[in-house]
Design a protein around this motif. Structure first.
Motif, PDB file in Angstrom:
ATOM      1  N   UNK A 105      16.617   3.037  13.587  1.00 23.11           N
ATOM      2  CA  UNK A 105      16.688   3.380  12.309  1.00 23.11           C
ATOM      3  C   UNK A 105      16.122   4.853  12.356  1.00 23.11           C
ATOM      4  N   UNK A 106      15.165   5.558  13.539  1.00 26.03           N
ATOM      5  CA  UNK A 106      14.746   6.614  13.491  1.00 26.03           C
ATOM      6  C   UNK A 106      15.590   7.737  13.750  1.00 26.03           C
ATOM      7  N   UNK A 107      15.261   8.865  13.230  1.00 26.04           N
ATOM      8  CA  UNK A 107      15.998   9.919  13.291  1.00 26.04           C
ATOM      9  C   UNK A 107      15.199  11.406  13.796  1.00 26.04           C
ATOM     10  N   UNK A 108      15.577  12.398  14.576  1.00 27.45           N
ATOM     11  CA  UNK A 108      14.578  13.346  14.875  1.00 27.45           C
ATOM     12  C   UNK A 108      14.439  14.296  13.528  1.00 27.45           C
ATOM     13  N   UNK A 143       9.312  15.755   4.870  1.00 28.14           N
ATOM     14  CA  UNK A 143       8.766  14.449   5.215  1.00 28.14           C
ATOM     15  C   UNK A 143       9.779  13.489   5.632  1.00 28.14           C
ATOM     16  N   UNK A 144       9.568  12.480   6.598  1.00 26.60           N
ATOM     17  CA  UNK A 144      10.612  11.555   6.739  1.00 26.60           C
ATOM     18  C   UNK A 144      10.190  10.461   5.912  1.00 26.60           C
ATOM     19  N   UNK A 145      11.377  10.099   5.498  1.00 24.07           N
ATOM     20  CA  UNK A 145      11.488   8.434   4.591  1.00 24.07           C
ATOM     21  C   UNK A 145      10.806   7.399   5.309  1.00 24.07           C
ATOM     22  N   UNK A 146      10.819   7.293   6.548  1.00 29.18           N
ATOM     23  CA  UNK A 146      10.052   6.439   7.301  1.00 29.18           C
ATOM     24  C   UNK A 146       8.487   6.615   8.042  1.00 29.18           C
ATOM     25  N   UNK A 203      13.557   9.773   9.087  1.00 32.88           N
ATOM     26  CA  UNK A 203      12.481  10.709   9.973  1.00 32.88           C
ATOM     27  C   UNK A 203      11.125   9.826   9.767  1.00 32.88           C
ATOM     28  N   UNK A 204      10.431  10.354  10.558  1.00 33.42           N
ATOM     29  CA  UNK A 204       8.976   9.726  10.652  1.00 33.42           C
ATOM     30  C   UNK A 204       8.201  10.730  10.758  1.00 33.42           C
ATOM     31  N   UNK A 205       6.876  10.551  10.946  1.00 37.09           N
ATOM     32  CA  UNK A 205       5.838  11.827  11.094  1.00 37.09           C
ATOM     33  C   UNK A 205       6.085  12.546  12.352  1.00 37.09           C
ATOM     34  N   UNK A 206       6.512  11.886  13.526  1.00 26.74           N
ATOM     35  CA  UNK A 206       6.559  12.749  14.606  1.00 26.74           C
ATOM     36  C   UNK A 206       7.807  12.234  15.445  1.00 26.74           C
ATOM     37  N   UNK A 207       8.631  12.999  16.222  1.00 28.83           N
ATOM     38  CA  UNK A 207       9.651  12.623  16.948  1.00 28.83           C
ATOM     39  C   UNK A 207       9.289  11.860  18.036  1.00 28.83           C
ATOM     40  N   UNK A 208       8.158  11.661  18.671  1.00 28.98           N
ATOM     41  CA  UNK A 208       7.779  11.078  19.778  1.00 28.98           C
ATOM     42  C   UNK A 208       7.928   9.843  19.364  1.00 28.98           C
ATOM     43  N   UNK A 228       0.868  -1.229  -0.148  1.00 33.16           N
ATOM     44  CA  UNK A 228       0.148   0.010  -0.086  1.00 33.16           C
ATOM     45  C   UNK A 228       0.729   1.471   0.128  1.00 33.16           C
ATOM     46  N   UNK A 229       2.126   1.238   0.077  1.00 30.97           N
ATOM     47  CA  UNK A 229       3.094   2.181  -0.044  1.00 30.97           C
ATOM     48  C   UNK A 229       3.674   2.761   1.143  1.00 30.97           C
ATOM     49  N   UNK A 230       3.609   1.895   2.358  1.00 32.66           N
ATOM     50  CA  UNK A 230       4.291   2.175   3.664  1.00 32.66           C
ATOM     51  C   UNK A 230       5.736   1.804   3.443  1.00 32.66           C
ATOM     52  N   UNK A 231       6.714   2.675   3.715  1.00 39.22           N
ATOM     53  CA  UNK A 231       7.975   2.379   3.781  1.00 39.22           C
ATOM     54  C   UNK A 231       8.602   1.396   4.402  1.00 39.22           C
ATOM     55  N   UNK A 232       9.297   0.479   3.712  1.00 37.10           N
ATOM     56  CA  UNK A 232      10.089  -0.652   4.391  1.00 37.10           C
ATOM     57  C   UNK A 232      11.046  -0.233   5.509  1.00 37.10           C
ATOM     58  N   UNK A 233      10.778  -0.697   6.783  1.00 38.80           N
ATOM     59  CA  UNK A 233      11.611  -0.359   7.944  1.00 38.80           C
ATOM     60  C   UNK A 233      10.575   0.567   8.834  1.00 38.80           C
TER      61      UNK A 233
END
Length: 168
Positions: A140-143, A90-93, A127-132, A4-9
């Motif tokens: 994997x995630x970065x602020x 936008x974050x890649x994750x 990056x993701x949608x929210x840093x929280x 559906x398009x959600x990023x791997x990871x």
């Protein structure tokens, strides 16, 4: 979800986003645009399973809603016809609004509308949608906050000087 398009990871974020953000967001937005859908319930039934029936946003069928609901959605629909400089980040994750189905689509929409000169689209690796939600996957995630701060400074410079240059 990947199809559906959600990023791997981003798999570790799916449940948290659904339970804490997506379900709530869709009910709040739907209540604003189609308040008659669930009557007096105001923003539906949280996390109701598909097949629950009336008032459950999981079963919402936009195509069958009255014309005034369609007009309300049209008033807030994205067109890409921006009139002022805009930096989209936008974050890649991002597992709430995946880049392939949100940011990438909007960037193309702006380009098709002939407004690409007013838009800069920034993808933040990890990056993701929210840093929280970073604690869900600290490997994997970065602020995103530093990217937002830089982009805001860039947007200030862009609008003050009238030309697009990176802040720094």
């Amino acid at each position: 979800m990947l199809a559906a398009g959600y990023p791997e990871g981003s798999e570790k974020l799916w449940g948290a986003h659904h339970e804490r953000q997506w379900d709530f967001l869709q009910r709040v937005v739907r209540e604003e645009l189609d308040p008659g859908y669930d009557g007096a319930a105001e923003a539906g039934t949280p996390l109701c399973p598909e097949g629950t029936g009336a008032g459950c946003d999981t079963d919402y069928d936009f195509a069958t809603r009255p014309p005034e609901v369609h007009r309300a959605v049209e008033r807030v629909a994205l067109t890409g016809r921006i009139r002022r400089p805009l930096i989209s980040i936008q974050g890649t994750l991002d597992a709430l609004t995946p880049p392939s189905t949100f940011g990438d689509v909007y960037d193309r929409m702006v380009t098709v509308a002939g407004r690409a000169r007013l838009h800069r689209y920034v993808l933040v690796p990890g990056g993701t949608h929210v840093d929280g939600v970073i604690p869900y996957d600290t490997d994997r995630l970065r602020p995103m906050l530093p990217s937002f701060v830089s982009a805001f400074a860039e947007l200030e410079a862009w609008t003050a000087k009238g030309s697009r240059t990176k802040a720094g």
